[in-house]
Scaffold this active site. Structure first.
Site, PDB file in Angstrom:
ATOM      1  N   ASP A 145       0.863  -1.178   0.000  1.00 18.65           N
ATOM      2  CA  ASP A 145       0.000   0.000   0.000  1.00 18.65           C
ATOM      3  C   ASP A 145       0.899   1.227   0.000  1.00 18.65           C
ATOM      4  OD1 ASP A 145      -2.371   1.611   0.530  1.00 18.65           O
ATOM      5  OD2 ASP A 145      -3.226  -0.221   1.385  1.00 18.65           O
ATOM      6  N   GLU A 175      -6.467   4.289  -5.704  1.00 21.68           N
ATOM      7  CA  GLU A 175      -7.690   4.621  -4.969  1.00 21.68           C
ATOM      8  C   GLU A 175      -8.026   6.041  -5.407  1.00 21.68           C
ATOM      9  OE1 GLU A 175      -9.563   4.807  -0.486  1.00 21.68           O
ATOM     10  OE2 GLU A 175      -7.681   5.791  -0.891  1.00 21.68           O
ATOM     11  N   ASP A 177      -2.881   4.832  -2.166  1.00 28.28           N
ATOM     12  CA  ASP A 177      -3.861   5.418  -1.255  1.00 28.28           C
ATOM     13  C   ASP A 177      -4.189   6.870  -1.603  1.00 28.28           C
ATOM     14  OD1 ASP A 177      -5.178   5.100   1.467  1.00 28.28           O
ATOM     15  OD2 ASP A 177      -3.977   6.894   1.818  1.00 28.28           O
ATOM     16  N   HIS A 217     -11.326  -2.425   3.559  1.00 25.57           N
ATOM     17  CA  HIS A 217     -11.143  -2.092   4.974  1.00 25.57           C
ATOM     18  C   HIS A 217     -11.813  -0.781   5.377  1.00 25.57           C
ATOM     19  CE1 HIS A 217      -8.280   0.173   2.725  1.00 25.57           C
ATOM     20  NE2 HIS A 217      -8.034   0.925   3.786  1.00 25.57           N
ATOM     21  N   ASP A 218     -12.424  -0.080   4.422  1.00 25.20           N
ATOM     22  CA  ASP A 218     -13.135   1.166   4.742  1.00 25.20           C
ATOM     23  C   ASP A 218     -14.642   1.002   4.631  1.00 25.20           C
ATOM     24  OD1 ASP A 218     -10.715   2.565   5.013  1.00 25.20           O
ATOM     25  OD2 ASP A 218     -10.678   3.097   2.884  1.00 25.20           O
TER      26      ASP A 218
HETATM   27  C1  NOJ Z   1      -7.883   5.666   2.334  1.00 28.14           C
HETATM   28  C2  NOJ Z   1      -7.648   4.421   3.125  1.00 28.14           C
HETATM   29  O1  NOJ Z   1      -8.274   3.346   2.494  1.00 28.14           O
HETATM   30  C3  NOJ Z   1      -8.170   4.682   4.519  1.00 28.14           C
HETATM   31  O2  NOJ Z   1      -8.213   3.524   5.302  1.00 28.14           O
HETATM   32  C4  NOJ Z   1      -7.302   5.745   5.131  1.00 28.14           C
HETATM   33  O3  NOJ Z   1      -7.834   6.093   6.396  1.00 28.14           O
HETATM   34  C5  NOJ Z   1      -7.234   6.994   4.266  1.00 28.14           C
HETATM   35  N1  NOJ Z   1      -7.063   6.699   2.871  1.00 28.14           N
HETATM   36  C6  NOJ Z   1      -6.100   7.879   4.690  1.00 28.14           C
HETATM   37  O4  NOJ Z   1      -4.877   7.297   4.354  1.00 28.14           O
END
Ligand code: NOJ
Length: 553
Positions: free
Chosen positions: A103, A259, A202, A332-333
């Site tokens: 990541d 992302e 990210d 994970h979000d």
């Molecule tokens: C996106 C990530 O998927 C998330 O988990 C993170 O909190 C934020 N970016 C900040 O890095």
């Protein structure tokens, strides 16, 4: 890469599994997952059939945001192990034919990163310009950070503020500074030289900020406005993204998964076209269907399956027109897909399989998030103290500030919390699901005595899905065929054809809790997968059970 891939688009052939290292498998019984824990489970992943692992951040970090706050890009956090552990994991994975993606978090660092510490210590240090500091007695503007509160944090003892799009312990890097950019590129290249297959990248659409730093009309009772309007996918980002690609990724035959929230469909080709910045991107247009914005969980929508279907179709058509997509229903979000997409009372193993088949055969590279293949559901928590996730805590307090009761606030957080998907992986029905011998860092979901990896029909279905895509007579169609959505179906039924030359396979999914009658133009031929064994569709006219999926020709 150790297992050298020769084709340019090798990543189109992969099935990618996402590991959240803190919650995957604890090898040293401290309640926290680790690299040796992942290594122990490589045979499980091999047996499942996945070909690439994406491991969420494992770098040195104070873990304010579970590793998305990096203090040293080139060190492994001691919670997870050592660089030697990583090297062993990489070697063993490669031996099994499994590639590894890391990541890449380069929009911000931890406030404990040495660069930031130097910047704080000495305002004349070159590292001040690695971050975004603004002199003044007042905050420079009214932007709200993604995790709540102003994006500006005061520098102790100075009339000066620094910017953080996420938490205040995640200061944003100043991409306007060419020296900083070169440091980042060199770091990326060192990781690629080590033999990883690429990166998930990210929050990459946040690296360019509008240089006017102007306030906008407030959009909440806090008098602030979401910083997204001025910090996400802003003009000029193309210069940074092109340079990033040229100086790093392009020199390797690696995969890059961006992302990329906030990118409109008409800009997809810049991101994933022939000369795009990335191999593929995640599209969030339908992932966040249950909320108006991914960071305001109290703004819930009353979405319908028809809307979901339309958003999904638009997304796939835009991805196909521009390039290649990274298909997912969990990460994970996000909450668990079974809880989000399937109505209460219908959240069965069959429904988990039905939703799985629905997205897995879309055109693009499928991503599976740990535990998704078990049909896990959200955790139910009663008190805010049971949450670890910073955005859950922020959303709880902001909901109350916006006038909701504590019960309503708790409900919003339970539905959306990022801790829903971060609960430890249940490997068996023993204590703590076999994840650890001690109480894990985050409570297990209550279902683990029943839903776990040692015996699980959803898992069996995922194995079949992966085997069909990777190693069957219809693999070429499923991997590379185009996608065409079927019309003349009930609103609640999603149907698509994957087509390659003269070959076609079809997927039908009932997205609703009602039975749905379907009439096809041609009779069903061979059925490759059916998620609801008690109801085998045949002929041209048949009924699909709630959340049933079929793959056939
Ligand atoms: C996106 C990530 O998927 C998330 O988990 C993170 O909190 C934020 N970016 C900040 O890095």
């Amino acid at each position: 890469m150790n297992n050298v891939e020769t084709t340019k688009d090798w990543w189109k052939e992969e099935v990618i599994y996402q590991v959240y290292p803190k919650s995957f498998n604890d090898s040293n019984d401290d309640g926290i997952g680790d690299l040796q824990g992942i290594r122990e489970k490589l045979p499980y992943l091999k047996d499942l059939g996945i070909t690439t692992l994406w491991i969420c951040p494992i770098f040195t970090s104070p873990m304010v945001d579970n590793g998305y706050d990096i203090a040293d890009f080139e060190g492994i956090d001691p919670q997870f192990g050592t660089m030697a552990d990583f090297d062993e994991l990489l070697a063993d994975a490669n031996q099994l034919g499994i590639k590894i993606l890391l990541d890449l978090v380069i929009n911000h660092t931890s406030d404990e990163h040495q660069w930031f510490q130097e910047a704080l210590k000495d305002k004349h240090s070159k590292y001040r310009d690695y971050y975004i500091f603004k002199e003044g007695k007042e905050r420079p503007n009214n932007w709200r950070s993604i995790f709540g509160g102003s994006v500006w944090e005061k520098v102790p003892g100075e009339d000066c503020y620094y910017l953080h799009v996420f938490d205040k312990r995640q200061p944003d890097l100043n991409w306007e500074n060419p020296e900083l950019r070169q440091e980042i590129y060199a770091m990326i290249n060192r990781w690629l030289d080590k033999g990883i297959a690429g990166f998930r990248i990210d929050s990459i659409t946040f690296i360019k900020k509008d240089q006017d730093y102007a306030s906008l009309p407030a959009d909440g009772v806090d008098g602030l406005v979401s910083c997204k309007h001025k910090t996400r996918n802003r003009p000029g980002i193309e210069i940074f993204l092109n340079e990033l690609k040229r100086e790093t990724f392009e020199k390797y035959n690696c995969v890059t998964v961006g992302e990329a929230p906030g990118v409109p469909y008409d800009e997809f080709s810049q991101f994933i076209g022939e000369d795009g910045y990335f191999s593929m991107i995640f599209d969030f247009h339908y992932a966040d269907i249950d909320v108006e914005s991914g960071s305001d969980w109290f703004k819930r929508t009353n979405w319908t399956t028809k809307e979901f279907k339309e958003l999904l179709i638009n997304s796939q058509e835009a991805l196909q027109a521009a390039g290649w997509g990274a298909n997912f229903i969990e990460n994970h979000d996000q909450p668990r897909a079974l809880s989000k997409l399937v109505k209460e009372g219908f959240q069965t193993a069959e429904a988990a399989a039905g939703i799985g088949v629905m997205y897995f055969f879309l055109r693009g590279t499928p991503f599976i998030y740990q535990g998704q293949e078990l049909g896990m559901v959200n955790a139910q928590r009663e008190q805010i103290s049971q949450f670890d996730d910073i955005s859950s805590i922020d959303n709880y307090h902001r909901s109350i500030q916006e006038g909701f009761s504590p019960e309503e606030a708790m409900n919003f957080v339970n539905l959306r919390s990022r801790d829903n998907s971060r609960t430890p992986m249940p490997w068996n029905n023993q204590q703590f699901g076999g994840f650890s011998k001690v109480a894990p860092w985050l409570e297990m979901t209550e279902e683990y005595p029943r839903v776990h990896a040692s015996e699980n029909s959803v898992l069996d279905m995922y194995k079949q899905m992966i085997a069909l895509r990777q190693h069957s007579a219809i693999s070429p169609i499923l991997k590379t065929g185009s996608i065409r959505f079927l019309t003349d179906l009930p609103d609640n039924v999603l149907g698509y054809a994957r087509e390659l030359e003269n070959d076609t396979v079809y997927v039908l999914t009932n997205l609703s809790p009602e039975e749905e009658a379907v009439t096809l133009a041609d009779e069903i031929g061979e059925i490759y997968l059916n998620t609801h064994a008690i109801n085998e569709p045949a002929g041209k006219e048949f009924t699909l059970l709630p959340y049933q999926s079929v793959l056939f020709n």
